[in-house]
Design an enzyme around this catalytic site. Structure first.
Site, PDB file in Angstrom:
ATOM      1  N   ALA A 141       5.089  -0.979  15.162  1.00 41.70           N
ATOM      2  CA  ALA A 141       5.295  -1.134  13.722  1.00 41.70           C
ATOM      3  C   ALA A 141       4.208  -0.451  12.922  1.00 41.70           C
ATOM      4  O   ALA A 141       3.030  -0.471  13.289  1.00 41.70           O
ATOM      5  CB  ALA A 141       5.337  -2.619  13.369  1.00 41.70           C
ATOM      6  N   SER A 142       4.595   0.154  11.824  1.00 43.59           N
ATOM      7  CA  SER A 142       3.683   0.778  10.857  1.00 43.59           C
ATOM      8  C   SER A 142       2.759   1.810  11.489  1.00 43.59           C
ATOM      9  O   SER A 142       1.581   1.895  11.141  1.00 43.59           O
ATOM     10  CB  SER A 142       2.855  -0.300  10.148  1.00 43.59           C
ATOM     11  OG  SER A 142       3.701  -1.175   9.464  1.00 43.59           O
ATOM     12  N   MET A 143       3.280   2.591  12.386  1.00 48.38           N
ATOM     13  CA  MET A 143       2.461   3.605  13.039  1.00 48.38           C
ATOM     14  C   MET A 143       2.760   5.015  12.548  1.00 48.38           C
ATOM     15  O   MET A 143       2.160   5.969  13.033  1.00 48.38           O
ATOM     16  CB  MET A 143       2.657   3.541  14.562  1.00 48.38           C
ATOM     17  CG  MET A 143       2.061   2.301  15.201  1.00 48.38           C
ATOM     18  SD  MET A 143       0.296   2.124  14.929  1.00 48.38           S
ATOM     19  CE  MET A 143      -0.352   3.526  15.779  1.00 48.38           C
TER      20      MET A 143
END
Length: 129
Positions: free
Chosen positions: A81-83
């Site tokens: 997530a959120s990479m």
């Protein structure tokens, strides 16, 4: 009736005896991850080292699912997530190293759609066009 005391120890040995399997030694990278798995900072990891021609090292350690004690595999899927921002930044910095992108150049040099756009920053109030 004669007691069969010998049968019980042999039965116990046959249930508990397993052939010894030697573990392959871990690479330095996987070995450095082992303490984090041991102290439960992470449940498991997959370490991959490559160069432009081949895979140099691929190792899995720890568990993929703690609830069912499923071991980590080399083809495990991860939720990252959120990479997108860090991955994009890494890609841009690789282009900078290759001399294909300048960090200080305006975005419009590489993305013409941004030409003529203005940006505002609140503190202190600043405008870029």
């Amino acid at each position: 009736m004669r007691p069969h005391f010998l049968l019980l120890p042999l039965l116990a040995l046959s249930v508990t005896w397993q052939p010894c399997q030697a573990e392959k030694p871990l690479s330095p990278i996987a070995a450095s991850l082992r303490p984090f798995v041991a102290d439960q900072t992470i449940s498991g990891a997959v370490a991959l080292v490559v160069n432009k021609d081949q895979i140099l090292s691929l190792e899995a350690l720890g568990q993929a699912d703690l609830a069912v004690k499923k071991p980590m595999t080399e083809d495990a899927m991860f939720w990252i997530a959120s990479m997108t921002k860090p991955m994009t930044a890494m890609g841009v910095m690789m282009l900078v190293e290759e001399g294909k992108v300048e960090v200080d150049a305006p975005v419009s040099k590489y993305l013409p759609e941004f030409k003529g756009r203005c940006w505002w920053r609140r503190k202190p109030l600043t405008r870029w066009c």
